[in-house]
Motif scaffolding. Structure first.
Motif, PDB file in Angstrom:
ATOM      1  N   SER A 177      52.921  14.301   2.181  1.00  0.00           N
ATOM      2  CA  SER A 177      54.257  13.854   2.601  1.00  0.00           C
ATOM      3  C   SER A 177      54.195  13.054   3.886  1.00  0.00           C
ATOM      4  N   VAL A 178      53.342  13.475   4.806  1.00  0.00           N
ATOM      5  CA  VAL A 178      53.180  12.726   6.052  1.00  0.00           C
ATOM      6  C   VAL A 178      52.545  11.368   5.756  1.00  0.00           C
ATOM      7  N   GLU A 179      51.489  11.358   4.943  1.00  0.00           N
ATOM      8  CA  GLU A 179      50.800  10.099   4.627  1.00  0.00           C
ATOM      9  C   GLU A 179      51.719   9.091   3.941  1.00  0.00           C
ATOM     10  N   PHE A 180      52.543   9.573   3.009  1.00  0.00           N
ATOM     11  CA  PHE A 180      53.401   8.673   2.246  1.00  0.00           C
ATOM     12  C   PHE A 180      54.747   8.416   2.910  1.00  0.00           C
ATOM     13  N   GLY A 181      55.060   9.149   3.958  1.00  0.00           N
ATOM     14  CA  GLY A 181      56.354   8.979   4.621  1.00  0.00           C
ATOM     15  C   GLY A 181      57.518   9.407   3.737  1.00  0.00           C
ATOM     16  N   SER A 182      57.310  10.448   2.939  1.00  0.00           N
ATOM     17  CA  SER A 182      58.334  10.908   1.993  1.00  0.00           C
ATOM     18  C   SER A 182      59.577  11.402   2.716  1.00  0.00           C
ATOM     19  N   THR A 183      60.726  11.066   2.135  1.00  0.00           N
ATOM     20  CA  THR A 183      62.004  11.540   2.674  1.00  0.00           C
ATOM     21  C   THR A 183      62.792  12.212   1.561  1.00  0.00           C
ATOM     22  N   SER A 184      63.771  13.004   1.928  1.00  0.00           N
ATOM     23  CA  SER A 184      64.593  13.699   0.940  1.00  0.00           C
ATOM     24  C   SER A 184      65.509  12.700   0.239  1.00  0.00           C
ATOM     25  N   PHE A 185      65.970  13.077  -0.929  1.00  0.00           N
ATOM     26  CA  PHE A 185      66.871  12.201  -1.684  1.00  0.00           C
ATOM     27  C   PHE A 185      68.325  12.387  -1.258  1.00  0.00           C
ATOM     28  N   TYR A 186      68.585  13.336  -0.371  1.00  0.00           N
ATOM     29  CA  TYR A 186      69.936  13.554   0.141  1.00  0.00           C
ATOM     30  C   TYR A 186      70.332  12.416   1.076  1.00  0.00           C
ATOM     31  N   PRO A 187      71.631  12.276   1.366  1.00  0.00           N
ATOM     32  CA  PRO A 187      72.085  11.169   2.224  1.00  0.00           C
ATOM     33  C   PRO A 187      71.420  11.121   3.599  1.00  0.00           C
ATOM     34  N   MET A 188      70.993  12.242   4.118  1.00  0.00           N
ATOM     35  CA  MET A 188      70.407  12.252   5.459  1.00  0.00           C
ATOM     36  C   MET A 188      68.996  11.662   5.473  1.00  0.00           C
ATOM     37  N   GLY A 189      68.313  11.655   4.323  1.00  0.00           N
ATOM     38  CA  GLY A 189      66.955  11.091   4.260  1.00  0.00           C
ATOM     39  C   GLY A 189      65.978  11.755   5.208  1.00  0.00           C
ATOM     40  N   THR A 190      66.052  13.050   5.327  1.00  0.00           N
ATOM     41  CA  THR A 190      65.178  13.800   6.228  1.00  0.00           C
ATOM     42  C   THR A 190      63.712  13.593   5.854  1.00  0.00           C
ATOM     43  N   PRO A 191      62.848  13.308   6.825  1.00  0.00           N
ATOM     44  CA  PRO A 191      61.415  13.254   6.514  1.00  0.00           C
ATOM     45  C   PRO A 191      60.980  14.622   5.976  1.00  0.00           C
ATOM     46  N   LEU A 192      60.388  14.619   4.794  1.00  0.00           N
ATOM     47  CA  LEU A 192      60.089  15.888   4.128  1.00  0.00           C
ATOM     48  C   LEU A 192      59.051  16.738   4.844  1.00  0.00           C
ATOM     49  N   TRP A 193      58.263  16.133   5.709  1.00  0.00           N
ATOM     50  CA  TRP A 193      57.258  16.933   6.395  1.00  0.00           C
ATOM     51  C   TRP A 193      57.898  17.974   7.316  1.00  0.00           C
ATOM     52  N   ILE A 194      59.119  17.737   7.753  1.00  0.00           N
ATOM     53  CA  ILE A 194      59.763  18.687   8.668  1.00  0.00           C
ATOM     54  C   ILE A 194      60.087  19.996   7.944  1.00  0.00           C
ATOM     55  N   PRO A 195      60.888  19.988   6.864  1.00  0.00           N
ATOM     56  CA  PRO A 195      61.122  21.265   6.189  1.00  0.00           C
ATOM     57  C   PRO A 195      59.871  21.806   5.505  1.00  0.00           C
ATOM     58  N   GLN A 196      59.027  20.914   4.972  1.00  0.00           N
ATOM     59  CA  GLN A 196      57.793  21.387   4.343  1.00  0.00           C
ATOM     60  C   GLN A 196      56.881  22.049   5.375  1.00  0.00           C
ATOM     61  N   GLY A 197      56.869  21.517   6.580  1.00  0.00           N
ATOM     62  CA  GLY A 197      56.038  22.098   7.630  1.00  0.00           C
ATOM     63  C   GLY A 197      56.452  23.515   7.968  1.00  0.00           C
ATOM     64  N   LEU A 198      57.747  23.739   8.093  1.00  0.00           N
ATOM     65  CA  LEU A 198      58.210  25.090   8.415  1.00  0.00           C
ATOM     66  C   LEU A 198      57.988  26.047   7.248  1.00  0.00           C
ATOM     67  N   LEU A 199      58.195  25.588   6.028  1.00  0.00           N
ATOM     68  CA  LEU A 199      57.922  26.421   4.861  1.00  0.00           C
ATOM     69  C   LEU A 199      56.437  26.753   4.787  1.00  0.00           C
ATOM     70  N   THR A 200      55.602  25.755   5.031  1.00  0.00           N
ATOM     71  CA  THR A 200      54.152  25.959   5.002  1.00  0.00           C
ATOM     72  C   THR A 200      53.721  26.952   6.063  1.00  0.00           C
ATOM     73  N   VAL A 201      54.279  26.828   7.242  1.00  0.00           N
ATOM     74  CA  VAL A 201      53.958  27.782   8.312  1.00  0.00           C
ATOM     75  C   VAL A 201      54.387  29.201   7.901  1.00  0.00           C
ATOM     76  N   GLY A 202      55.569  29.323   7.288  1.00  0.00           N
ATOM     77  CA  GLY A 202      56.041  30.633   6.855  1.00  0.00           C
ATOM     78  C   GLY A 202      55.116  31.281   5.845  1.00  0.00           C
TER      79      GLY A 202
END
Length: 187
Positions: free
Chosen positions: A129-154
């Motif tokens: 996700s970081v390499e590809f710059g993936s973002t969410s499909f929601y209107p906010m377009g959040t970079p997916l590495w942020i929520p994925q990072g916290l889930l991964t840490v959990g």
């Protein structure tokens, strides 16, 4: 045996590792608690905004989903150490102590394998996700590495919690802080 005495019974380096895992899991639980508070605030704000003003926040659903994941997974390692995960205590109580400990170790190894694999896979996904710059499909377009990072840490904290549990069981230490209590099991 108290938790403080617990860690002193292990070799110093191992005791330090167990303390570090416990502290990391406690930090995860703190993050989960903050996420629960933020989730409640978002949901209350969304209900009030839609009910009284007919206005929905475009980001509320997206961030509520992320926060639910954080609440669920970031506190799981701490909950494991507290003895809060569900397990069938009636089976463990029916077995001789050595057999119960062995069964607990087998279950812990299995859980460590599952959470270890999940952690590895999530770290791989996070890197992609970081390499590809993936973002969410929601209107906010959040970079997916942020929520994925916290889930991964959990999930990683839960895997580390299982590792610490396995080490404590192997050293014949108290694996749960709630040992002797009926909470966390199905009686």
């Amino acid at each position: 045996m108290t938790p403080a005495n617990d860690a002193r019974a292990a070799p110093p380096a191992l005791a330090a590792l167990l303390r570090a895992i416990d502290l990391a899991c406690a930090a995860g639980a703190f993050l989960a608690a903050l996420s629960a508070a933020a989730l409640a605030l978002i949901l209350i704000t969304e209900v009030v905004a839609t009910s009284f003003f007919g206005w929905s926040q475009p980001w509320a659903v997206e961030y509520a989903i992320y926060l639910q994941c954080f609440v669920l997974f970031c506190g799981a390692g701490w909950t494991l150490r507290q003895g809060g995960h569900i397990r069938v205590a009636v089976v463990m109580q029916a077995l001789p102590p050595a057999a119960a400990r062995l069964l607990d170790m087998v279950g812990t190894v299995f859980a460590l394998g599952v959470t270890g694999f999940a952690s590895w896979a999530l770290w791989q996904q996070l890197v992609r996700s970081v390499e590809f710059g993936s973002t969410s499909f929601y209107p906010m377009g959040t970079p997916l590495w942020i929520p994925q990072g916290l889930l991964t840490v959990g999930i990683t904290l839960l895997a580390l919690g299982f590792l610490a549990r396995l080490v404590r069981l192997a050293l014949r230490q108290q694996a749960d802080l709630s040992a002797g209590l009926t909470g966390g099991g199905v009686e």
